[in-house]
Design a protein around this motif. Structure first.
Motif, PDB file in Angstrom:
ATOM      1  N   LEU A 177       0.889  -1.118  -0.136  1.00  0.00           N
ATOM      2  CA  LEU A 177       0.216   0.028   0.179  1.00  0.00           C
ATOM      3  C   LEU A 177       0.823   1.182   0.039  1.00  0.00           C
ATOM      4  O   LEU A 177       0.706   2.120  -0.764  1.00  0.00           O
ATOM      5  CB  LEU A 177      -1.199  -0.059   1.173  1.00  0.00           C
ATOM      6  CG  LEU A 177      -1.821   1.195   1.320  1.00  0.00           C
ATOM      7  CD1 LEU A 177      -2.656   1.395   0.121  1.00  0.00           C
ATOM      8  CD2 LEU A 177      -2.571   1.397   2.621  1.00  0.00           C
ATOM      9  N   TRP A 178       1.916   1.311   0.663  1.00  0.00           N
ATOM     10  CA  TRP A 178       3.051   2.263   1.016  1.00  0.00           C
ATOM     11  C   TRP A 178       3.366   2.686  -0.384  1.00  0.00           C
ATOM     12  O   TRP A 178       3.435   3.893  -0.834  1.00  0.00           O
ATOM     13  CB  TRP A 178       3.985   2.255   1.822  1.00  0.00           C
ATOM     14  CG  TRP A 178       4.672   3.383   2.192  1.00  0.00           C
ATOM     15  CD1 TRP A 178       5.911   3.850   1.402  1.00  0.00           C
ATOM     16  CD2 TRP A 178       4.420   4.414   3.021  1.00  0.00           C
ATOM     17  NE1 TRP A 178       6.506   4.915   1.892  1.00  0.00           N
ATOM     18  CE2 TRP A 178       5.678   5.312   2.902  1.00  0.00           C
ATOM     19  CE3 TRP A 178       3.611   4.648   3.948  1.00  0.00           C
ATOM     20  CZ2 TRP A 178       5.671   6.609   3.709  1.00  0.00           C
ATOM     21  CZ3 TRP A 178       3.590   5.880   4.848  1.00  0.00           C
ATOM     22  CH2 TRP A 178       4.817   6.664   4.667  1.00  0.00           C
ATOM     23  N   ASN A 179       3.833   1.643  -1.063  1.00  0.00           N
ATOM     24  CA  ASN A 179       4.428   1.966  -2.590  1.00  0.00           C
ATOM     25  C   ASN A 179       3.378   2.303  -3.475  1.00  0.00           C
ATOM     26  O   ASN A 179       3.662   3.082  -4.381  1.00  0.00           O
ATOM     27  CB  ASN A 179       5.159   0.639  -3.103  1.00  0.00           C
ATOM     28  CG  ASN A 179       6.563   0.500  -2.690  1.00  0.00           C
ATOM     29  OD1 ASN A 179       7.219   1.215  -2.026  1.00  0.00           O
ATOM     30  ND2 ASN A 179       6.819  -0.881  -2.619  1.00  0.00           N
ATOM     31  N   GLU A 180       2.185   2.044  -3.173  1.00  0.00           N
ATOM     32  CA  GLU A 180       0.990   2.278  -4.147  1.00  0.00           C
ATOM     33  C   GLU A 180       0.586   3.648  -4.155  1.00  0.00           C
ATOM     34  O   GLU A 180       0.499   4.531  -4.864  1.00  0.00           O
ATOM     35  CB  GLU A 180      -0.332   1.511  -3.796  1.00  0.00           C
ATOM     36  CG  GLU A 180      -1.364   1.985  -4.744  1.00  0.00           C
ATOM     37  CD  GLU A 180      -2.763   1.162  -4.410  1.00  0.00           C
ATOM     38  OE1 GLU A 180      -3.709   1.684  -4.452  1.00  0.00           O
ATOM     39  OE2 GLU A 180      -2.604  -0.368  -4.146  1.00  0.00           O
ATOM     40  N   VAL A 181       0.842   4.379  -2.903  1.00  0.00           N
ATOM     41  CA  VAL A 181       0.318   5.460  -2.538  1.00  0.00           C
ATOM     42  C   VAL A 181       1.654   6.591  -2.916  1.00  0.00           C
ATOM     43  O   VAL A 181       1.491   7.613  -3.361  1.00  0.00           O
ATOM     44  CB  VAL A 181      -0.097   5.798  -1.126  1.00  0.00           C
ATOM     45  CG1 VAL A 181      -0.046   7.393  -0.797  1.00  0.00           C
ATOM     46  CG2 VAL A 181      -1.203   4.997  -0.738  1.00  0.00           C
ATOM     47  N   HIS A 182       2.984   6.025  -2.513  1.00  0.00           N
ATOM     48  CA  HIS A 182       3.840   6.927  -2.428  1.00  0.00           C
ATOM     49  C   HIS A 182       5.146   6.629  -3.793  1.00  0.00           C
ATOM     50  O   HIS A 182       5.997   7.269  -3.914  1.00  0.00           O
ATOM     51  CB  HIS A 182       4.872   6.764  -1.287  1.00  0.00           C
ATOM     52  CG  HIS A 182       4.116   7.450  -0.088  1.00  0.00           C
ATOM     53  ND1 HIS A 182       3.977   8.938   0.159  1.00  0.00           N
ATOM     54  CD2 HIS A 182       3.366   6.689   1.017  1.00  0.00           C
ATOM     55  CE1 HIS A 182       3.374   8.899   1.353  1.00  0.00           C
ATOM     56  NE2 HIS A 182       2.791   7.839   1.579  1.00  0.00           N
ATOM     57  N   GLY A 183       4.799   5.512  -4.574  1.00  0.00           N
ATOM     58  CA  GLY A 183       5.783   5.254  -5.789  1.00  0.00           C
ATOM     59  C   GLY A 183       6.289   4.048  -5.469  1.00  0.00           C
ATOM     60  O   GLY A 183       6.923   3.827  -4.264  1.00  0.00           O
ATOM     61  N   ALA A 184       6.920   3.486  -6.509  1.00  0.00           N
ATOM     62  CA  ALA A 184       7.581   2.418  -6.468  1.00  0.00           C
ATOM     63  C   ALA A 184       9.095   2.641  -5.870  1.00  0.00           C
ATOM     64  O   ALA A 184       9.658   3.792  -5.930  1.00  0.00           O
ATOM     65  CB  ALA A 184       8.107   1.843  -7.995  1.00  0.00           C
ATOM     66  N   GLY A 185       9.341   1.823  -4.660  1.00  0.00           N
ATOM     67  CA  GLY A 185      10.607   1.933  -4.125  1.00  0.00           C
ATOM     68  C   GLY A 185      10.501   2.872  -2.910  1.00  0.00           C
ATOM     69  O   GLY A 185      11.501   2.787  -2.004  1.00  0.00           O
ATOM     70  N   ALA A 186       9.330   3.259  -2.547  1.00  0.00           N
ATOM     71  CA  ALA A 186       9.144   4.111  -1.396  1.00  0.00           C
ATOM     72  C   ALA A 186       9.377   3.471  -0.149  1.00  0.00           C
ATOM     73  O   ALA A 186       9.875   4.019   0.726  1.00  0.00           O
ATOM     74  CB  ALA A 186       8.082   4.796  -1.461  1.00  0.00           C
ATOM     75  N   TRP A 187       8.849   2.293   0.031  1.00  0.00           N
ATOM     76  CA  TRP A 187       8.976   1.211   1.067  1.00  0.00           C
ATOM     77  C   TRP A 187      10.742   1.006   1.273  1.00  0.00           C
ATOM     78  O   TRP A 187      10.893   1.225   2.390  1.00  0.00           O
ATOM     79  CB  TRP A 187       8.505   0.053   1.061  1.00  0.00           C
ATOM     80  CG  TRP A 187       8.627  -1.013   1.979  1.00  0.00           C
ATOM     81  CD1 TRP A 187       9.479  -1.801   1.864  1.00  0.00           C
ATOM     82  CD2 TRP A 187       7.985  -0.915   3.381  1.00  0.00           C
ATOM     83  NE1 TRP A 187       9.502  -2.528   3.237  1.00  0.00           N
ATOM     84  CE2 TRP A 187       8.526  -1.824   4.085  1.00  0.00           C
ATOM     85  CE3 TRP A 187       6.765  -0.094   4.090  1.00  0.00           C
ATOM     86  CZ2 TRP A 187       8.142  -2.201   5.247  1.00  0.00           C
ATOM     87  CZ3 TRP A 187       6.660  -0.204   5.381  1.00  0.00           C
ATOM     88  CH2 TRP A 187       7.287  -1.385   6.078  1.00  0.00           C
ATOM     89  N   GLY A 188      11.211   0.497   0.313  1.00  0.00           N
ATOM     90  CA  GLY A 188      12.724   0.526   0.362  1.00  0.00           C
ATOM     91  C   GLY A 188      13.591   1.743   1.027  1.00  0.00           C
ATOM     92  O   GLY A 188      14.708   1.473   1.354  1.00  0.00           O
ATOM     93  N   ALA A 189      12.937   2.874   0.564  1.00  0.00           N
ATOM     94  CA  ALA A 189      13.960   4.025   1.021  1.00  0.00           C
ATOM     95  C   ALA A 189      13.777   4.227   2.531  1.00  0.00           C
ATOM     96  O   ALA A 189      14.732   5.046   3.047  1.00  0.00           O
ATOM     97  CB  ALA A 189      13.140   5.356   0.381  1.00  0.00           C
ATOM     98  N   ASN A 190      12.854   3.492   3.242  1.00  0.00           N
ATOM     99  CA  ASN A 190      12.767   3.586   4.692  1.00  0.00           C
ATOM    100  C   ASN A 190      12.848   4.708   5.183  1.00  0.00           C
ATOM    101  O   ASN A 190      13.616   5.250   6.164  1.00  0.00           O
ATOM    102  CB  ASN A 190      13.485   2.570   5.258  1.00  0.00           C
ATOM    103  CG  ASN A 190      13.471   2.079   6.811  1.00  0.00           C
ATOM    104  OD1 ASN A 190      12.320   2.306   7.239  1.00  0.00           O
ATOM    105  ND2 ASN A 190      14.478   1.624   7.482  1.00  0.00           N
TER     106      ASN A 190
END
Length: 161
Positions: A119-132
């Protein structure tokens, strides 16, 4: 406060937390010179303006420029890294695990955090979760209102003629 992707979960009471990316220059402090705890915080913008504070109420908006469909009251504020989210916090974010397997004590046998990451990546863009990134964790409760019926919410969203 805008909940474009999750406003239904907020209005149903299933979502009681939201994570917002910490912006450059933002800080938090104790309110009224009382000991700093999660339930006694204020978040300041880079310019020193109060952004959120515990006890404050905020409109629930299903999108930028949309009419408010309810109100929430902030009950706690803390700062952490995005990937520090716990199973309990992922559930408080509104992640639905009703189709998962449950343990004997009623807790889910699956970790809802990976679903939250999607969901985080869907809202904030691909790779957003990985940026932590560092995030503000805002805990809240839905404010009582005369009605939060589907018809009332639909009328505020201009879905009903």
């Amino acid at each position: 406060m805008i909940f474009q992707h999750t406003w239904q979960d907020v209005m149903s009471g299933r979502k009681t937390q939201t994570r917002r990316i910490v912006k450059a220059g933002e800080s938090s402090a104790a309110r009224f010179n009382i000991a700093a705890t999660a339930t006694n915080r204020v978040v300041l913008s880079a310019s020193g303006r109060i952004k959120w504070y515990t006890g404050g109420t905020y409109a629930v908006q299903p999108g930028r420029g949309k009419k408010a469909i309810g109100r929430i009251r902030i009950t706690g504020i803390r700062k952490e890294r995005l990937q520090e989210i716990s199973e309990k916090d992922a559930l408080a974010e509104g992640i639905d695990v009703t189709h998962g397997i449950f343990k004997r004590d009623g807790t889910p046998d699956i970790d809802p955090a990976p679903t939250f990451a999607l969901l985080w990546n869907e809202v904030h863009g691909a790779g957003a979760w990985g940026a932590n990134p560092e995030v503000w964790v805002l805990e809240f409760e839905l404010e009582p209102a005369e009605t939060h019926s589907e018809e009332d919410i639909a009328s505020r969203l201009d879905l009903v003629p």
